[in-house]
Design an enzyme around this catalytic site. Sequence first.
Site, PDB file in Angstrom:
ATOM      1  CG  HIS A   1      10.785 -24.058  11.592  1.00 17.79           C
ATOM      2  ND1 HIS A   1      10.873 -23.832  12.944  1.00 17.79           N
ATOM      3  CD2 HIS A   1      11.939 -24.689  11.242  1.00 17.79           C
ATOM      4  CE1 HIS A   1      12.017 -24.306  13.416  1.00 17.79           C
ATOM      5  NE2 HIS A   1      12.695 -24.825  12.401  1.00 17.79           N
TER       6      HIS A   1
ATOM      7  CB  THR B   1       1.781  -2.632  11.017  1.00 18.98           C
ATOM      8  OG1 THR B   1       0.633  -3.125  10.304  1.00 18.98           O
ATOM      9  CG2 THR B   1       1.454  -1.294  11.673  1.00 18.98           C
TER      10      THR B   1
ATOM     11  CG  ASP C   1      -0.326   0.197   2.531  1.00 14.96           C
ATOM     12  OD1 ASP C   1       0.925   0.271   2.594  1.00 14.96           O
ATOM     13  OD2 ASP C   1      -1.054   0.284   3.537  1.00 14.96           O
TER      14      ASP C   1
ATOM     15  CG  HIS D   1       9.034 -27.889  10.312  1.00 16.18           C
ATOM     16  ND1 HIS D   1       8.673 -27.294  11.504  1.00 16.18           N
ATOM     17  CD2 HIS D   1      10.355 -28.195  10.438  1.00 16.18           C
ATOM     18  CE1 HIS D   1       9.722 -27.237  12.308  1.00 16.18           C
ATOM     19  NE2 HIS D   1      10.754 -27.778  11.687  1.00 16.18           N
TER      20      HIS D   1
ATOM     21  CB  CYS E   1       0.818  -2.535   4.657  1.00 16.29           C
ATOM     22  SG  CYS E   1       0.552  -3.528   6.137  1.00 16.29           S
TER      23      CYS E   1
END
Length: 155
Positions: free
Chosen positions: A105, A74, A15, A140, A72
């Site tokens: 993982h 955060t 964004d 995994h 973005c």
Amino acid sequence: MSILKTNIPVGLCSDHAGFELKNIIIGYLESQGIEYRDFGTYSTDSCDYPDFAHPCALAVEDGKVYPAIAICGTGNGIGMTLNKHQGIRAALCWEPELARLARAHNDANILVLPGRFIQPEVAIQCVDTFFQTNFDGGRHQNRINKMPVSECNCK
Ligand code: RB5
């Protein structure tokens, strides 16, 4: 060995809050001769990250890009959106060790970066580590097989 596939470009989406870092990463990819496809946004004008995350997620699921990098402010909003797609494993990383573990993982297919909370040099290190780390498989893989909503046996 790199996870990059020579015949498939890397996907990118952001964004407005991730636009600047996305451009820095594009410069890095170009310096390395790595092909990419940019799903936007293409300016710092305020926008809604799902408009760019969904097309990028679909392209990963369709095998048109691999892996992808999403940014973005955060990393949370764009990562939450990407992970609505059942074939996506998008991992929010802010240091290289997290990027390594997201690959080793979780077989993450999208690296999510927090544009407003990471230095560009560290972001590039995360990208490099993400590209260079192979999935460990084994136990995994069993866990990843249980991730899709269709595999939920809790009802
Ligand atoms: C945009 O201001 C910001 O909310 C967005 O980039 C992201 O951080 C949301 O999760």
